[in-house]
Design an enzyme around this catalytic site. Structure first.
Site, short mmCIF file in Angstrom:
data_model
loop_
_atom_site.label_atom_id
_atom_site.label_comp_id
_atom_site.label_asym_id
_atom_site.label_seq_id
_atom_site.Cartn_x
_atom_site.Cartn_y
_atom_site.Cartn_z
CE1 TYR A 160 -3.26 -2.80 -0.04
CE2 TYR A 160 -3.05 -3.01 2.33
CZ TYR A 160 -3.56 -3.45 1.12
OH TYR A 160 -4.38 -4.56 1.09
C1 LIG Z 1 -0.68 -8.53 0.69
C2 LIG Z 1 -0.80 -9.52 -0.46
C3 LIG Z 1 -2.19 -9.42 -1.07
C4 LIG Z 1 0.26 -9.16 -1.53
O1 LIG Z 1 0.08 -10.06 -2.60
P1 LIG Z 1 1.34 -10.68 -3.37
O2 LIG Z 1 0.85 -11.26 -4.64
O3 LIG Z 1 2.09 -11.57 -2.47
O4 LIG Z 1 2.20 -9.36 -3.62
P2 LIG Z 1 3.06 -8.96 -4.91
O5 LIG Z 1 3.91 -10.12 -5.33
O6 LIG Z 1 2.18 -8.33 -5.91
O7 LIG Z 1 4.02 -7.86 -4.28
C5 LIG Z 1 3.53 -6.57 -4.12
C6 LIG Z 1 4.26 -5.84 -3.04
O8 LIG Z 1 3.96 -6.40 -1.77
C7 LIG Z 1 5.07 -6.22 -0.91
N1 LIG Z 1 5.57 -7.54 -0.55
C8 LIG Z 1 5.27 -8.73 -1.12
N2 LIG Z 1 5.88 -9.72 -0.44
C9 LIG Z 1 6.58 -9.13 0.56
C10 LIG Z 1 7.37 -9.60 1.61
N3 LIG Z 1 7.63 -10.90 1.78
N4 LIG Z 1 7.90 -8.71 2.49
C11 LIG Z 1 7.64 -7.38 2.36
N5 LIG Z 1 6.88 -6.87 1.36
C12 LIG Z 1 6.36 -7.74 0.48
C13 LIG Z 1 6.09 -5.45 -1.70
O9 LIG Z 1 5.83 -4.06 -1.59
C14 LIG Z 1 5.76 -5.92 -3.10
O10 LIG Z 1 6.24 -5.11 -4.08
P3 LIG Z 1 7.79 -5.10 -4.52
O11 LIG Z 1 8.40 -6.39 -4.05
O12 LIG Z 1 7.69 -4.99 -5.99
O13 LIG Z 1 8.30 -3.89 -3.83
C15 LIG Z 1 -0.50 -10.97 0.04
O14 LIG Z 1 0.77 -10.99 0.63
C16 LIG Z 1 -1.52 -11.51 1.01
O15 LIG Z 1 -2.58 -12.01 0.62
N6 LIG Z 1 -1.20 -11.41 2.33
C17 LIG Z 1 -2.03 -11.98 3.37
C18 LIG Z 1 -3.39 -11.34 3.45
C19 LIG Z 1 -3.31 -9.84 3.60
O16 LIG Z 1 -2.58 -9.30 4.42
N7 LIG Z 1 -4.13 -9.15 2.81
C20 LIG Z 1 -4.25 -7.74 2.86
C21 LIG Z 1 -5.36 -7.41 3.78
S1 LIG Z 1 -5.66 -5.67 3.83
#
Ligand SMILES: CC(C)(COP(=O)(O)OP(=O)(O)OC[C@H]1O[C@@H](n2cnc3c(N)ncnc32)[C@H](O)[C@@H]1OP(=O)(O)O)[C@@H](O)C(=O)NCCC(=O)NCCS
Length: 200
Positions: A160
Protein backbone atom coordinates in the site's frame (compact mmCIF):
# COMPACT_ATOMS: atom_id res chain seq x y z
CA UNK A 1 1.13 -23.74 -13.86
CA UNK A 2 0.11 -21.75 -16.90
CA UNK A 3 -0.19 -18.00 -16.43
CA UNK A 4 -3.00 -17.20 -14.03
CA UNK A 5 -5.76 -15.01 -15.37
CA UNK A 6 -6.89 -11.77 -13.75
CA UNK A 7 -10.39 -10.64 -14.56
CA UNK A 8 -13.19 -8.44 -13.35
CA UNK A 9 -16.28 -10.28 -12.13
CA UNK A 10 -19.76 -8.92 -11.59
CA UNK A 11 -21.83 -9.29 -8.43
CA UNK A 12 -23.36 -12.63 -9.47
CA UNK A 13 -20.02 -14.15 -10.42
CA UNK A 14 -18.64 -12.88 -7.10
CA UNK A 15 -21.43 -14.54 -5.14
CA UNK A 16 -20.87 -17.83 -7.02
CA UNK A 17 -17.23 -17.80 -5.91
CA UNK A 18 -17.79 -16.93 -2.26
CA UNK A 19 -16.66 -20.34 -0.97
CA UNK A 20 -13.31 -20.48 -2.81
CA UNK A 21 -12.67 -16.82 -2.03
CA UNK A 22 -13.29 -17.40 1.69
CA UNK A 23 -10.88 -20.37 1.39
CA UNK A 24 -8.21 -18.00 0.02
CA UNK A 25 -9.00 -15.53 2.80
CA UNK A 26 -8.60 -18.32 5.39
CA UNK A 27 -5.27 -19.47 3.94
CA UNK A 28 -3.91 -15.93 3.66
CA UNK A 29 -5.12 -14.52 6.98
CA UNK A 30 -5.33 -17.64 9.16
CA UNK A 31 -8.24 -16.31 11.24
CA UNK A 32 -9.90 -18.45 13.93
CA UNK A 33 -12.09 -20.88 11.97
CA UNK A 34 -15.24 -19.83 13.84
CA UNK A 35 -14.94 -16.42 12.14
CA UNK A 36 -15.28 -17.80 8.62
CA UNK A 37 -19.09 -18.07 8.43
CA UNK A 38 -19.28 -14.42 9.51
CA UNK A 39 -16.77 -13.43 6.79
CA UNK A 40 -18.92 -15.21 4.23
CA UNK A 41 -21.98 -13.24 5.36
CA UNK A 42 -20.13 -9.92 5.33
CA UNK A 43 -18.79 -10.50 1.80
CA UNK A 44 -22.25 -11.46 0.60
CA UNK A 45 -23.62 -8.19 2.01
CA UNK A 46 -20.80 -6.14 0.52
CA UNK A 47 -21.69 -7.35 -2.96
CA UNK A 48 -24.89 -5.30 -2.76
CA UNK A 49 -23.13 -2.04 -1.84
CA UNK A 50 -23.06 0.84 -4.35
CA UNK A 51 -20.14 0.96 -6.73
CA UNK A 52 -19.21 -2.66 -5.97
CA UNK A 53 -16.26 -3.88 -8.03
CA UNK A 54 -14.35 -7.17 -7.82
CA UNK A 55 -11.45 -8.95 -9.50
CA UNK A 56 -10.20 -12.53 -9.23
CA UNK A 57 -7.06 -14.27 -10.29
CA UNK A 58 -7.78 -17.84 -11.29
CA UNK A 59 -5.43 -20.55 -12.39
CA UNK A 60 -5.84 -21.88 -15.91
CA UNK A 61 -4.17 -25.26 -15.50
CA UNK A 62 -4.58 -27.95 -12.86
CA UNK A 63 -2.44 -27.56 -9.76
CA UNK A 64 -3.01 -30.53 -7.43
CA UNK A 65 -1.96 -28.74 -4.21
CA UNK A 66 -4.71 -26.18 -4.60
CA UNK A 67 -8.27 -27.42 -4.29
CA UNK A 68 -9.70 -24.15 -5.57
CA UNK A 69 -9.12 -22.41 -8.89
CA UNK A 70 -9.11 -19.00 -7.17
CA UNK A 71 -5.57 -17.82 -6.43
CA UNK A 72 -6.46 -14.34 -5.27
CA UNK A 73 -9.23 -11.78 -5.18
CA UNK A 74 -9.89 -8.15 -4.39
CA UNK A 75 -13.05 -6.13 -4.09
CA UNK A 76 -14.31 -2.78 -2.93
CA UNK A 77 -17.21 -0.37 -3.15
CA UNK A 78 -18.18 3.27 -2.68
CA UNK A 79 -17.83 4.11 1.01
CA UNK A 80 -20.89 5.77 2.52
CA UNK A 81 -22.46 6.75 5.80
CA UNK A 82 -24.50 3.91 7.24
CA UNK A 83 -21.80 1.35 6.44
CA UNK A 84 -20.28 -0.03 9.63
CA UNK A 85 -16.59 0.35 8.69
CA UNK A 86 -17.13 3.80 7.18
CA UNK A 87 -18.93 5.14 10.26
CA UNK A 88 -16.40 3.71 12.73
CA UNK A 89 -13.43 5.11 10.81
CA UNK A 90 -15.14 8.45 10.17
CA UNK A 91 -15.71 8.88 13.91
CA UNK A 92 -12.13 7.90 14.73
CA UNK A 93 -10.68 10.35 12.15
CA UNK A 94 -12.99 13.10 13.43
CA UNK A 95 -11.94 12.44 17.00
CA UNK A 96 -8.29 12.54 15.97
CA UNK A 97 -8.16 15.58 13.68
CA UNK A 98 -11.68 16.93 13.30
CA UNK A 99 -14.63 16.33 10.96
CA UNK A 100 -13.02 18.13 8.00
CA UNK A 101 -10.13 15.72 8.08
CA UNK A 102 -12.54 12.79 8.16
CA UNK A 103 -14.46 14.25 5.18
CA UNK A 104 -11.27 14.84 3.23
CA UNK A 105 -10.56 11.13 3.33
CA UNK A 106 -14.04 9.62 3.50
CA UNK A 107 -16.27 12.20 1.78
CA UNK A 108 -15.80 10.62 -1.66
CA UNK A 109 -14.03 7.35 -1.21
CA UNK A 110 -13.51 3.91 -2.66
CA UNK A 111 -13.24 1.37 0.14
CA UNK A 112 -10.88 -1.48 -0.66
CA UNK A 113 -12.61 -4.12 1.45
CA UNK A 114 -10.50 -7.22 0.80
CA UNK A 115 -7.33 -8.15 -1.07
CA UNK A 116 -5.85 -11.61 -0.60
CA UNK A 117 -3.54 -13.92 -2.48
CA UNK A 118 -3.20 -17.60 -1.59
CA UNK A 119 0.15 -18.16 0.21
CA UNK A 120 1.25 -20.57 -2.54
CA UNK A 121 0.82 -17.81 -5.12
CA UNK A 122 2.21 -14.82 -3.17
CA UNK A 123 5.27 -12.84 -4.18
CA UNK A 124 4.63 -13.12 -7.92
CA UNK A 125 2.99 -9.76 -8.53
CA UNK A 126 -0.62 -10.91 -8.26
CA UNK A 127 -1.47 -8.73 -5.27
CA UNK A 128 -0.16 -5.60 -6.95
CA UNK A 129 -2.01 -6.43 -10.17
CA UNK A 130 -5.27 -6.97 -8.26
CA UNK A 131 -4.92 -3.68 -6.38
CA UNK A 132 -4.08 -1.69 -9.49
CA UNK A 133 -6.91 -3.22 -11.50
CA UNK A 134 -9.39 -2.63 -8.70
CA UNK A 135 -8.53 1.07 -8.31
CA UNK A 136 -7.97 1.84 -12.00
CA UNK A 137 -10.47 4.37 -13.35
CA UNK A 138 -12.47 4.68 -10.14
CA UNK A 139 -14.38 7.96 -9.95
CA UNK A 140 -13.77 8.55 -6.22
CA UNK A 141 -11.24 11.05 -4.84
CA UNK A 142 -9.59 8.65 -2.40
CA UNK A 143 -9.09 4.94 -1.69
CA UNK A 144 -9.08 3.73 1.92
CA UNK A 145 -8.65 0.41 3.68
CA UNK A 146 -7.69 -1.22 6.96
CA UNK A 147 -4.96 -3.77 7.35
CA UNK A 148 -3.28 -5.54 10.26
CA UNK A 149 -0.84 -3.30 12.15
CA UNK A 150 1.95 -5.69 13.13
CA UNK A 151 5.69 -5.67 13.77
CA UNK A 152 7.47 -6.54 11.64
CA UNK A 153 5.19 -4.91 9.12
CA UNK A 154 3.19 -7.10 6.77
CA UNK A 155 3.76 -7.32 2.99
CA UNK A 156 0.37 -5.63 2.61
CA UNK A 157 1.65 -2.49 4.35
CA UNK A 158 4.62 -2.33 1.96
CA UNK A 159 2.36 -2.80 -1.02
CA UNK A 160 0.00 0.00 0.00
CA UNK A 161 2.85 2.41 0.74
CA UNK A 162 4.41 1.68 -2.63
CA UNK A 163 1.31 3.09 -4.36
CA UNK A 164 1.29 6.27 -2.29
CA UNK A 165 -0.97 5.30 0.58
CA UNK A 166 -0.30 6.80 3.99
CA UNK A 167 -1.29 5.91 7.54
CA UNK A 168 -4.48 7.59 8.72
CA UNK A 169 -4.80 5.58 11.94
CA UNK A 170 -2.40 3.11 13.52
CA UNK A 171 -2.84 0.66 16.38
CA UNK A 172 -6.57 1.02 15.87
CA UNK A 173 -8.92 -1.35 17.64
CA UNK A 174 -12.30 -1.77 15.97
CA UNK A 175 -15.34 -2.09 18.25
CA UNK A 176 -15.65 -5.66 19.47
CA UNK A 177 -11.92 -6.08 20.07
CA UNK A 178 -9.56 -8.18 18.00
CA UNK A 179 -6.13 -7.30 16.62
CA UNK A 180 -4.85 -3.79 16.00
CA UNK A 181 -5.27 -2.32 12.53
CA UNK A 182 -3.78 0.46 10.48
CA UNK A 183 -6.20 2.48 8.39
CA UNK A 184 -4.48 3.70 5.23
CA UNK A 185 -5.58 6.04 2.48
CA UNK A 186 -4.37 7.43 -0.81
CA UNK A 187 -5.62 9.83 -3.43
CA UNK A 188 -6.82 8.37 -6.71
CA UNK A 189 -5.44 7.56 -9.14
CA UNK A 190 -2.91 5.57 -7.12
CA UNK A 191 0.69 6.63 -7.49
CA UNK A 192 2.78 4.77 -10.02
CA UNK A 193 4.83 2.04 -8.39
CA UNK A 194 7.85 3.13 -6.45
CA UNK A 195 9.60 0.66 -4.14
CA UNK A 196 8.59 1.49 -0.58
CA UNK A 197 11.27 1.48 2.08
CA UNK A 198 10.82 -1.69 4.13
CA UNK A 199 10.16 -0.72 7.74
CA UNK A 200 10.42 -2.91 10.80
C1 LIG B 1 -0.68 -8.53 0.69
C2 LIG B 1 -0.80 -9.52 -0.46
C3 LIG B 1 -2.19 -9.42 -1.07
C4 LIG B 1 0.26 -9.16 -1.53
O1 LIG B 1 0.08 -10.06 -2.60
P1 LIG B 1 1.34 -10.68 -3.37
O2 LIG B 1 0.85 -11.26 -4.64
O3 LIG B 1 2.09 -11.57 -2.47
O4 LIG B 1 2.20 -9.36 -3.62
P2 LIG B 1 3.06 -8.96 -4.91
O5 LIG B 1 3.91 -10.12 -5.33
O6 LIG B 1 2.18 -8.33 -5.91
O7 LIG B 1 4.02 -7.86 -4.28
C5 LIG B 1 3.53 -6.57 -4.12
C6 LIG B 1 4.26 -5.84 -3.04
O8 LIG B 1 3.96 -6.40 -1.77
C7 LIG B 1 5.07 -6.22 -0.91
N1 LIG B 1 5.57 -7.54 -0.55
C8 LIG B 1 5.27 -8.73 -1.12
N2 LIG B 1 5.88 -9.72 -0.44
C9 LIG B 1 6.58 -9.13 0.56
C10 LIG B 1 7.37 -9.60 1.61
N3 LIG B 1 7.63 -10.90 1.78
N4 LIG B 1 7.90 -8.71 2.49
C11 LIG B 1 7.64 -7.38 2.36
N5 LIG B 1 6.88 -6.87 1.36
C12 LIG B 1 6.36 -7.74 0.48
C13 LIG B 1 6.09 -5.45 -1.70
O9 LIG B 1 5.83 -4.06 -1.59
C14 LIG B 1 5.76 -5.92 -3.10
O10 LIG B 1 6.24 -5.11 -4.08
P3 LIG B 1 7.79 -5.10 -4.52
O11 LIG B 1 8.40 -6.39 -4.05
O12 LIG B 1 7.69 -4.99 -5.99
O13 LIG B 1 8.30 -3.89 -3.83
C15 LIG B 1 -0.50 -10.97 0.04
O14 LIG B 1 0.77 -10.99 0.63
C16 LIG B 1 -1.52 -11.51 1.01
O15 LIG B 1 -2.58 -12.01 0.62
N6 LIG B 1 -1.20 -11.41 2.33
C17 LIG B 1 -2.03 -11.98 3.37
C18 LIG B 1 -3.39 -11.34 3.45
C19 LIG B 1 -3.31 -9.84 3.60
O16 LIG B 1 -2.58 -9.30 4.42
N7 LIG B 1 -4.13 -9.15 2.81
C20 LIG B 1 -4.25 -7.74 2.86
C21 LIG B 1 -5.36 -7.41 3.78
S1 LIG B 1 -5.66 -5.67 3.83
Amino acid sequence: MRDPKLREIDERAFLRRLDPMVDVYAAAMEPPSDQLPGRHTIMERHASYPGFRAFVVERRGALPMLASPVLGFAYGFHGMRGQWWHDVVHQALSDLEGPEHAETWLGDTFEVAELHVHPQAQGKGLGRSLLNALCEGRPERTAVLSTLDRRPETPARHLYRSVGMVDLLTGFEFPGGGPRYAVMGGTLPLAPYSPAPRRE
